[in-house]
Every structure is written in structure tokens, then in C-alpha cells.
Design a protein around this motif. Structure first.
Motif, mmCIF file in Angstrom:
data_model
loop_
_atom_site.group_PDB
_atom_site.id
_atom_site.type_symbol
_atom_site.label_atom_id
_atom_site.label_comp_id
_atom_site.label_asym_id
_atom_site.label_seq_id
_atom_site.Cartn_x
_atom_site.Cartn_y
_atom_site.Cartn_z
ATOM 1 N N MET A 1 0.819 -1.201 0.000
ATOM 2 C CA MET A 1 0.000 0.000 0.000
ATOM 3 C C MET A 1 0.860 1.261 0.000
ATOM 4 N N ARG A 2 1.953 1.247 0.767
ATOM 5 C CA ARG A 2 2.884 2.387 0.750
ATOM 6 C C ARG A 2 3.409 2.618 -0.671
ATOM 7 N N ALA A 3 3.783 1.523 -1.329
ATOM 8 C CA ALA A 3 4.310 1.633 -2.693
ATOM 9 C C ALA A 3 3.251 2.187 -3.642
ATOM 10 N N ARG A 4 2.012 1.755 -3.457
ATOM 11 C CA ARG A 4 0.922 2.229 -4.316
ATOM 12 C C ARG A 4 0.681 3.723 -4.101
ATOM 13 N N ILE A 5 0.713 4.158 -2.856
ATOM 14 C CA ILE A 5 0.553 5.588 -2.556
ATOM 15 C C ILE A 5 1.672 6.380 -3.220
ATOM 16 N N GLN A 6 2.882 5.871 -3.138
ATOM 17 C CA GLN A 6 4.018 6.551 -3.763
ATOM 18 C C GLN A 6 3.854 6.632 -5.274
ATOM 19 N N GLU A 7 3.392 5.555 -5.882
ATOM 20 C CA GLU A 7 3.203 5.541 -7.334
ATOM 21 C C GLU A 7 2.179 6.591 -7.764
ATOM 22 N N VAL A 8 1.071 6.641 -7.048
ATOM 23 C CA VAL A 8 0.019 7.600 -7.394
ATOM 24 C C VAL A 8 0.506 9.026 -7.148
ATOM 25 N N ASN B 1 -6.723 7.575 5.791
ATOM 26 C CA ASN B 1 -6.038 6.301 5.607
ATOM 27 C C ASN B 1 -4.654 6.477 4.990
ATOM 28 N N VAL B 2 -4.505 7.502 4.158
ATOM 29 C CA VAL B 2 -3.180 7.799 3.607
ATOM 30 C C VAL B 2 -2.218 8.151 4.738
ATOM 31 N N TYR B 3 -2.739 8.905 5.720
ATOM 32 C CA TYR B 3 -1.908 9.314 6.850
ATOM 33 C C TYR B 3 -1.506 8.136 7.738
ATOM 34 N N ARG B 4 -2.150 7.011 7.572
ATOM 35 C CA ARG B 4 -1.760 5.828 8.340
ATOM 36 C C ARG B 4 -0.476 5.217 7.783
ATOM 37 N N PHE B 5 -0.161 5.575 6.527
ATOM 38 C CA PHE B 5 1.057 5.074 5.898
ATOM 39 C C PHE B 5 2.138 6.143 5.811
ATOM 40 N N PHE B 6 1.716 7.398 5.710
ATOM 41 C CA PHE B 6 2.633 8.529 5.678
ATOM 42 C C PHE B 6 2.097 9.580 6.648
ATOM 43 N N PRO B 7 2.886 10.023 7.605
ATOM 44 C CA PRO B 7 2.378 10.932 8.642
ATOM 45 C C PRO B 7 1.994 12.314 8.140
ATOM 46 N N SER B 8 2.467 12.701 6.956
ATOM 47 C CA SER B 8 2.178 14.041 6.456
ATOM 48 C C SER B 8 2.372 14.097 4.944
ATOM 49 N N ARG B 9 1.910 15.169 4.356
ATOM 50 C CA ARG B 9 2.130 15.395 2.927
ATOM 51 C C ARG B 9 3.616 15.547 2.653
ATOM 52 N N ASP B 10 4.327 16.207 3.575
ATOM 53 C CA ASP B 10 5.777 16.367 3.406
ATOM 54 C C ASP B 10 6.487 15.019 3.392
ATOM 55 N N ARG C 1 13.066 8.548 -4.134
ATOM 56 C CA ARG C 1 12.999 7.685 -5.325
ATOM 57 C C ARG C 1 13.744 8.319 -6.496
ATOM 58 N N VAL C 2 13.563 9.624 -6.685
ATOM 59 C CA VAL C 2 14.216 10.326 -7.794
ATOM 60 C C VAL C 2 15.721 10.399 -7.575
ATOM 61 N N LEU C 3 16.132 10.738 -6.371
ATOM 62 C CA LEU C 3 17.561 10.867 -6.080
ATOM 63 C C LEU C 3 18.259 9.516 -6.088
#
Length: 232
Positions: free
Chosen positions: A39-46, A74-83, A92-94
Motif C-alpha cells: 500500500m505504501r508503494a501504491r501511494i508513492q506511485e500515485v 487512511n493515507v496518513y496511516r502510511f505517511f504521517p504528512s504530505r511532506d 525515489r528520484v535521487l
């Protein structure tokens, strides 16, 4: 049980699942292990897709959640913030730049050739990002301006790679420096106009040819490292 896709379709069209799904279908329990990582990977992809399409400034957590068919909470359950999401995309880019440098560093060519190839490749990589992947370029620049931890980690990775190449040159007798770590820092400083995304952008914006001084600067760096009388 109806699939999530079917349920979502019936929700949108007022089907029998509409009232029961509004509260439950968009809850994603966080399970340890593969499910959570997927799910973390999917959030990152989107998130990355949105960043590339409309830019990180215009992308909200709500946009990402909507694309995934889940609540923003639910997004915040995988990432604590937008930052935190932004930082993960920066990483990923670096990482692609670091992987490029590492691939060159691992080749069985003389250290001077590795260093020349690495400096040239990283310059072209960063320049290409500016010209053809502008949204990711802007994301990296913003992270640098905000002094994000991911930038420091990347800088340390690149310094480690440069130091390893220089140390290899010392061990083979090609380079003559007392401190490979100090020499790596000096190389980075000397090459900043060709490394730094903001400086590359500045030069291109003012019509300068970034390729013009590239070979000369690399030759200067190699000459400062090489043992006197060493034949390449």
C-alpha cells in the motif's frame, strides 16, 4: 464478497451497496508486512504520477486518496504528512542518480575513467531532468531549499561513491592525495556548477552552453588528483 472495483462502481451509480459502503469500503487496516509495504508503494506511485502531471505544489493528500479510492485519513496511516510523501518521492528520484553513479563506480575501468564518466553522467542526468522532467526537477529544488533530510542523505551517498573511486586511484597509484575523503569534497566543490540543479537551470535560462566547460573542468579535476608523470 463483491470486489472493491464492483463496490466502488455501485457506489457511484447508487447501487445497493451505496449506503453500506460509504463508511466501510474505504477503510484500509494497516497490517504489518507485505500488505503494508504494497500500500505504501501504491501511494508513492500515485503521488509520483500526480507530481509529474500537475506538480507537487498542486497535489494534495486528498487527490492521492481519491485516486486510490480511500479516505485521506487512511493515507496518513502510511505517511504521517504530505511532506513525508514528498520526501519519499524525492528519495525515489535521487536514488536513480545514486544508482547511476554506483553502477559506474563498480566498473572494472581505471579510476580516472570512472571519475570522468561519473561526473559527465551525473551532469547529463540532472540536465535531462530539468529539460524533460521539469516537475521532478522542481521537487528536488524545493527539497534543497527546504533543507530536507533526504538531500543530506543523498549528498552523503554521492560523497561515499566519489571517495571510493578516489581511494581506488590511490591504491592503484593513479591518484596522489593524502586524504581521499577531503579530495572527494574538493571534487564536489569544483564540480558544483555542473552538479547543482539550480545552477544548471540558471545557466540554461541565460542561454549558456553547459557542455562548453565540462571537459575542461573534468580535466582540471583529474590533473589535480593524478600522480605526477602518471600516463593514462
Amino acid at each position: 464478497m463483491a470486489s472493491l472495483t464492483t463496490c466502488r462502481s455501485q457506489m457511484l451509480h447508487g447501487g445497493p451497496f451505496r449506503s453500506s459502503i460509504l463508511g466501510a469500503s474505504m477503510d484500509y487496516p494497516v497490517r504489518p508486512g507485505a500488505d503494508s509495504e504494497n500500500m505504501r508503494a501504491r501511494i508513492q506511485e500515485v503521488a509520483e504520477e500526480h507530481f509529474r502531471r500537475i506538480g507537487h505544489h498542486k497535489t494534495s493528500v486528498a487527490d492521492i486518496a481519491s485516486e486510490l479510492g480511500m479516505r485521506r485519513a487512511n493515507v496518513y496511516r502510511f505517511f504521517p504528512s504530505r511532506d513525508a510523501i514528498k520526501e519519499s518521492i524525492c528519495r525515489r528520484v535521487l536514488d536513480s542518480t545514486a544508482e547511476l553513479a554506483l553502477t559506474i563506480a563498480r566498473r572494472s575501468t581505471p579510476p580516472s575513467e570512472k571519475l570522468e564518466e561519473l561526473l559527465t553522467a551525473v551532469h547529463h542526468h540532472n540536465k535531462t531532468k530539468l529539460l524533460h522532467d521539469r516537475q521532478m526537477h522542481d521537487l528536488i529544488v524545493a527539497a534543497m531549499q527546504e533543507n530536507r533530510p533526504v538531500i543530506k542523505v543523498h549528498a552523503e551517498q554521492m560523497m561515499t561513491i566519489l571517495e571510493a573511486i578516489i581511494r581506488g586511484g590511490v591504491e592503484t597509484g593513479q591518484f596522489e592525495v593524502e586524504d581521499p575523503a577531503e579530495a572527494a569534497r574538493a571534487v564536489k566543490t569544483a564540480f558544483i556548477p555542473f552538479f547543482h540543479p539550480v545552477l544548471i537551470e540558471h545557466r540554461l535560462r541565460h542561454g549558456e552552453d553547459t557542455e562548453a566547460g565540462l571537459p575542461e573542468q573534468i580535466r582540471f579535476i583529474l590533473k589535480s588528483l593524478e600522480r605526477s608523470g602518471y600516463a593514462r
